[in-house]
Design an enzyme around this catalytic site. Structure first.
Site, PDB file in Angstrom:
ATOM      1  N   ASP A  79       0.843  -1.199   0.000  1.00 20.70           N
ATOM      2  CA  ASP A  79       0.000   0.000   0.000  1.00 20.70           C
ATOM      3  C   ASP A  79       0.879   1.251   0.000  1.00 20.70           C
ATOM      4  O   ASP A  79       0.373   2.377  -0.066  1.00 20.70           O
ATOM      5  CB  ASP A  79      -1.034  -0.005   1.131  1.00 20.70           C
ATOM      6  CG  ASP A  79      -0.416  -0.095   2.505  1.00 20.70           C
ATOM      7  OD1 ASP A  79       0.818  -0.218   2.614  1.00 20.70           O
ATOM      8  OD2 ASP A  79      -1.187  -0.035   3.497  1.00 20.70           O
ATOM      9  N   SER A  80       2.228   1.040   0.022  1.00 22.18           N
ATOM     10  CA  SER A  80       3.147   2.155  -0.221  1.00 22.18           C
ATOM     11  C   SER A  80       2.903   2.756  -1.600  1.00 22.18           C
ATOM     12  O   SER A  80       3.448   3.808  -1.923  1.00 22.18           O
ATOM     13  CB  SER A  80       4.603   1.680  -0.115  1.00 22.18           C
ATOM     14  OG  SER A  80       4.810   0.549  -0.930  1.00 22.18           O
TER      15      SER A  80
ATOM     16  N   ASP B 176      -1.059  -6.083  -0.349  1.00 25.74           N
ATOM     17  CA  ASP B 176      -1.376  -5.473   0.944  1.00 25.74           C
ATOM     18  C   ASP B 176      -2.879  -5.273   1.082  1.00 25.74           C
ATOM     19  O   ASP B 176      -3.552  -4.833   0.128  1.00 25.74           O
ATOM     20  CB  ASP B 176      -0.710  -4.091   1.034  1.00 25.74           C
ATOM     21  CG  ASP B 176       0.491  -4.108   1.960  1.00 25.74           C
ATOM     22  OD1 ASP B 176       0.616  -5.037   2.776  1.00 25.74           O
ATOM     23  OD2 ASP B 176       1.311  -3.175   1.858  1.00 25.74           O
TER      24      ASP B 176
ATOM     25  N   LYS C  94      -1.164  -9.426   2.715  1.00 21.96           N
ATOM     26  CA  LYS C  94      -0.414  -8.989   3.907  1.00 21.96           C
ATOM     27  C   LYS C  94      -1.272  -8.015   4.685  1.00 21.96           C
ATOM     28  O   LYS C  94      -1.962  -7.173   4.082  1.00 21.96           O
ATOM     29  CB  LYS C  94       0.906  -8.319   3.489  1.00 21.96           C
ATOM     30  CG  LYS C  94       1.673  -7.721   4.677  1.00 21.96           C
ATOM     31  CD  LYS C  94       3.098  -7.355   4.325  1.00 21.96           C
ATOM     32  CE  LYS C  94       3.265  -6.004   3.677  1.00 21.96           C
ATOM     33  NZ  LYS C  94       2.775  -4.875   4.478  1.00 21.96           N
TER      34      LYS C  94
ATOM     35  N   GLU D 123      -1.388  -5.649   8.591  1.00 22.15           N
ATOM     36  CA  GLU D 123      -0.569  -5.098   9.673  1.00 22.15           C
ATOM     37  C   GLU D 123      -1.181  -5.398  11.038  1.00 22.15           C
ATOM     38  O   GLU D 123      -2.399  -5.337  11.199  1.00 22.15           O
ATOM     39  CB  GLU D 123      -0.447  -3.570   9.494  1.00 22.15           C
ATOM     40  CG  GLU D 123       0.262  -3.183   8.212  1.00 22.15           C
ATOM     41  CD  GLU D 123       0.409  -1.675   8.028  1.00 22.15           C
ATOM     42  OE1 GLU D 123       0.058  -0.902   8.948  1.00 22.15           O
ATOM     43  OE2 GLU D 123       0.884  -1.270   6.945  1.00 22.15           O
TER      44      GLU D 123
ATOM     45  N   GLU E  94       9.284  -4.291  10.254  1.00 19.99           N
ATOM     46  CA  GLU E  94       9.686  -2.988   9.715  1.00 19.99           C
ATOM     47  C   GLU E  94      10.197  -2.078  10.837  1.00 19.99           C
ATOM     48  O   GLU E  94       9.526  -1.890  11.853  1.00 19.99           O
ATOM     49  CB  GLU E  94       8.490  -2.325   8.988  1.00 19.99           C
ATOM     50  CG  GLU E  94       8.852  -0.949   8.445  1.00 19.99           C
ATOM     51  CD  GLU E  94       7.839  -0.383   7.449  1.00 19.99           C
ATOM     52  OE1 GLU E  94       6.837  -1.071   7.142  1.00 19.99           O
ATOM     53  OE2 GLU E  94       8.059   0.752   6.988  1.00 19.99           O
TER      54      GLU E  94
HETATM   55  O1  KIV Z   1       3.550  -1.118   1.614  1.00 17.13           O
HETATM   56  C1  KIV Z   1       4.730  -1.495   1.643  1.00 17.13           C
HETATM   57  O2  KIV Z   1       5.535  -1.189   0.750  1.00 17.13           O
HETATM   58  C2  KIV Z   1       5.173  -2.314   2.752  1.00 17.13           C
HETATM   59  C3  KIV Z   1       6.645  -2.539   2.890  1.00 17.13           C
HETATM   60  C4  KIV Z   1       7.268  -1.317   3.425  1.00 17.13           C
HETATM   61  C5  KIV Z   1       6.943  -3.725   3.711  1.00 17.13           C
HETATM   62  O3  KIV Z   1       4.388  -2.750   3.517  1.00 17.13           O
END
Ligand code: KIV
Length: 279
Positions: free
Chosen positions: A44-45, A83, A113, A115, A182
């Site tokens: 989600d970056s 994500d 993924k 969090e 992280e």
């Molecule tokens: O969204 C992302 O890029 C991440 C990484 C920083 C692990 O979760």
């Protein structure tokens, strides 16, 4: 070789490191896959590096599905991990399963993924029970930036380190097949890696993790808004791109581009006839 939950877990057992990078589009996925990346993370970056938001909070399920599907189309061997965006799983176990399912059905992700530690274990259990592999994410969890008080290293005090270790054990017990750590002190990440049987993937967590992940724009020097301490620039692609854009502009102005070899021909007869008609 096609990467799966099983091949990645075998890498940990054999002491082989796992390579993961973020990826958001088809052409980049093809390059990373050809380079032998084990996992591609549609992080989600993308909110920061693709969409220009200051954090990941505004990223939607539609954004994630759109980019995950593009990455999946460009990937043959790597495991594509998508994500789960903010509020797509925190709200309820039901939402978590439905949204993880969408990332798999519509985005063709191989895993999702999310969090959090103990607080999201019910969600992890339910998603895994729906046959969707889960990667957990602990330490600095960007979706919690507003409660963490900024992007800071996590787990430095004894209490915080204990909590991180117990969260890591909890997500493993809930069925996560890997965990991202992280911005965690290197010695703590190394201890967590030794205590878990599932692989740890570090970002700002030192070399003691079972694998590493970076945001690809950071490691290619393409993103200049900020650069975290843990990033190594493996190439200065940003400069190469900017120079190429400037050269394109210059060559066009000078009339050097497009040249003869970049054009398509038409017969003189057709043109003569057309010129006559256009008079
Ligand atoms: O969204 C992302 O890029 C991440 C990484 C920083 C692990 O979760």
């Amino acid at each position: 070789m096609k990467q799966t939950v099983q091949t990645l877990q075998a890498k940990k057992q054999q002491g082989e490191k796992i390579a993961m990078l973020t990826c958001y589009d088809y052409s980049t996925a093809k390059l990373m896959d050809a380079a032998g990346m084990d996992m591609l993370l549609v992080g989600d970056s993308l909110g920061n590096v693709i969409l220009g938001y200051e954090d990941t909070i505004s990223v939607t399920m539609e954004d994630m599905i759109h980019h995950t599907a593009a990455v999946a189309r460009g990937t043959k061997n790597a495991l594509v991990v998508a994500d789960m965006p903010f509020l797509s799983y925190q709200t309820s176990v039901y939402d978590a399963v439905v949204n993880a399912g969408r990332l798999m059905k519509e985005g063709r992700a191989g895993a999702v993924k999310l969090e959090g530690g103990e607080v999201v274990c019910e969600q992890i259990r339910a998603i895994v029970n729906a046959s969707i592999p889960v990667v957990a994410h602990l330490g600095m969890t960007p979706q919690s930036v507003n409660t963490l008080g900024g992007f800071k290293v996590q787990g430095k005090s004894l209490e915080a380190a204990r909590k991180l270790l117990s969260d890591a054990k909890a997500v493993e017990e809930a069925g996560a097949f890997a965990v991202v750590l992280e911005c965690v002190p290197a010695k703590l990440a190394e201890l967590v890696s030794r205590k878990l049987s599932i692989p740890t993937i570090g970002i700002g967590a030192g070399a003691g993790c079972d694998g590493q992940v970076l945001v690809y724009q950071d490691m290619l020097g393409m993103f200049s808004d900020y650069c975290p301490k843990f990033v190594r620039k493996f190439a200065d692609v940003g400069t190469v791109m900017r120079d190429a854009f400037a050269l394109y502009q210059e060559e066009m102005q000078k009339g050097n581009f497009p040249a003869q070899e970049h054009t398509f021909s038409i017969s003189d007869e057709v043109m003569a006839q057309l010129e006559q008609e256009a008079e």
